[in-house]
Design an enzyme around this catalytic site. Structure first.
Site, PDB file in Angstrom:
ATOM      1  CB  CYS A  33      -0.917  -0.014   1.219  1.00 55.85           C
ATOM      2  SG  CYS A  33      -1.943   1.449   1.347  1.00 55.85           S
ATOM      3  CB  CYS A  52      -0.734   2.549   4.024  1.00 56.86           C
ATOM      4  SG  CYS A  52      -2.180   1.888   3.226  1.00 56.86           S
ATOM      5  CG  ASP A  53       2.976   1.153   4.643  1.00 55.96           C
ATOM      6  OD1 ASP A  53       2.554   1.667   5.696  1.00 55.96           O
ATOM      7  OD2 ASP A  53       2.707  -0.008   4.296  1.00 55.96           O
TER       8      ASP A  53
END
Ligand code: NAP
Length: 339
Positions: A144, A147-148
């Site tokens: 992701c 997200c990261d």
């Protein structure tokens, strides 16, 4: 209205339509069903939005020239809720048939019943299945970018894959990475040309073609480098990176049926559910839409469109069932009187 008997009492909750999964397809099905005033339950095991939470930037959803995936997810949920769908956090474990009822059992032991079920369960990122991938998940291996990505400021980042996701998310990761190495096993991408152009325009992407990742290595429990193999020459090399984002496709969540139902539902070679043009599966009252369904393209737009069809087809199915029951009931009543 839905019979809101609590599952705690042992009675199943009953709706007209149950939607399994709350990605863009599930949200659209919920919106249409709710707007038709049909008691509708949406079951979602995680955060509503599905793959939108793993999608950084969306530029191909009409009306939104540019929107972040999670923002679109939140807007879709608010919109579906506005029309009255009920949302529950629960993982659908098995869908079965009991007479006219379609029964959804959840991992937490609850049971929900409806006349129709629309499966919009999507799927999940496929893994590379190479040594180091599982051990270093969350320690530099991520599926992701939104997200990261921010954890890898000025880092060397690897992206694996050559489809829309790899190219699009690779482009997004250039916001953070010093260099993004897009590693693809062939010499040509599968991704749309416009996405490839956008990726190249960043000037921060190193394209590593005809190459596969053989192993992900770590130092002190974090990703440190990859072993690569050129599939043409067979030559192996090492690439120092601090993060690797595999975007190598998608495994559909089509294993949500009990065995008797599963035997009657066709899936294609990659496990996606086959439907007719009204999104009907081989079992009456069970519909499928979105990424879990076998189809030519998997875009947000067609997930939403197919879910619209599924919701309206499910609505028609529920109405027919009610009509058939109402005709049956007086006839049965007369039969009893006569007896
Ligand atoms: P995809 O289109 O199936 O592409 C997967 C890529 O990973 C392919 O390039 C494939 O290589 C490669 N691959 C598969 N297994 C591999 C392995 N074991 N090792 C190395 N490489 C491997 O998947 P996706 O990019 O996740 O997209 C899924 C669907 O969503 C597609 O229909 C896509 O169009 C859609 N989507 C659309 C957008 C958009 O329109 N903006 C964005 C994201 C996704 P080969 O090419 O050699 O098979």
């Amino acid at each position: 209205m839905a019979d809101q008997n609590s599952n705690g009492s042992g009675n199943p909750e009953r709706y007209d339509i149950i939607v399994v999964g709350a990605g863009p397809a599930g949200q659209s099905a919920a919106l249409y069903a709710g707007r038709s005033r049909i008691p509708t339950l949406v079951l979602e095991r995680g955060i509503p939005g599905g793959q939108l939470w793993n999608t950084a930037e969306v530029e191909d959803y009409p009306g939104f020239e540019h929107i972040m995936g999670p923002d679109l997810a939140e807007r879709m949920q608010k919109h579906a809720e506005k029309f009255g769908a009920t949302f529950e956090t629960a993982e659908a474990e098995s869908i079965s048939v009991d007479g006219d009822d379609r029964v959804v059992r959840t991992a937490d032991g609850r049971e929900f019943r409806a006349a129709a079920v629309i499966v919009t369960a999507g799927g999940e990122a496929r893994k590379l299945d190479v040594p180091g991938e599982d051990e270093l998940a969350g320690k530099g291996v991520s599926y992701c970018a939104v997200c990261d990505g921010a954890f890898f400021q000025d880092a060397d980042i690897a992206v694996v894959g050559g489809g829309d996701s790899a190219v699009e998310e690779g482009t997004f990761l250039t916001r953070y990475g010093k260099r993004v190495h897009v590693i693809h096993r062939r010499s040509e991408y599968r991704a749309q040309p416009i996405l490839i152009e956008q990726m190249r325009a960043t000037g921060k992407v190193e394209e590593v073609l005809d190459t596969v990742v053989e192993e992900i290595h770590g130092t002190d429990g974090r990703v440190s480098h990859l072993t690569l193999r050129n599939v043409e020459s067979g030559e192996r090399s090492e690439l120092r990176v601090q993060a690797v984002f595999p975007f190598v496709g998608f495994t559909p969540h089509s294993d949500v049926f009990d065995p008797e139902v599963a035997a009657r539902i066709e899936v294609d070679e990659s496990g996606h559910i086959v439907t007719d043009q009204a999104m009907r599966t081989g079992v009456p009252g069970i519909f499928a839409a979105g990424d879990v369904r076998s189809q030519f393209v998997r875009q947000i737009t067609n997930a939403v469109g197919d879910a619209t069809t599924a919701a309206l087809a499910a609505n028609a199915y529920v109405e027919q069932l009610k009509h058939a029951r109402s005709k049956q009931a007086p006839a049965q009543g007369r039969g009893r009187e006569a007896a």
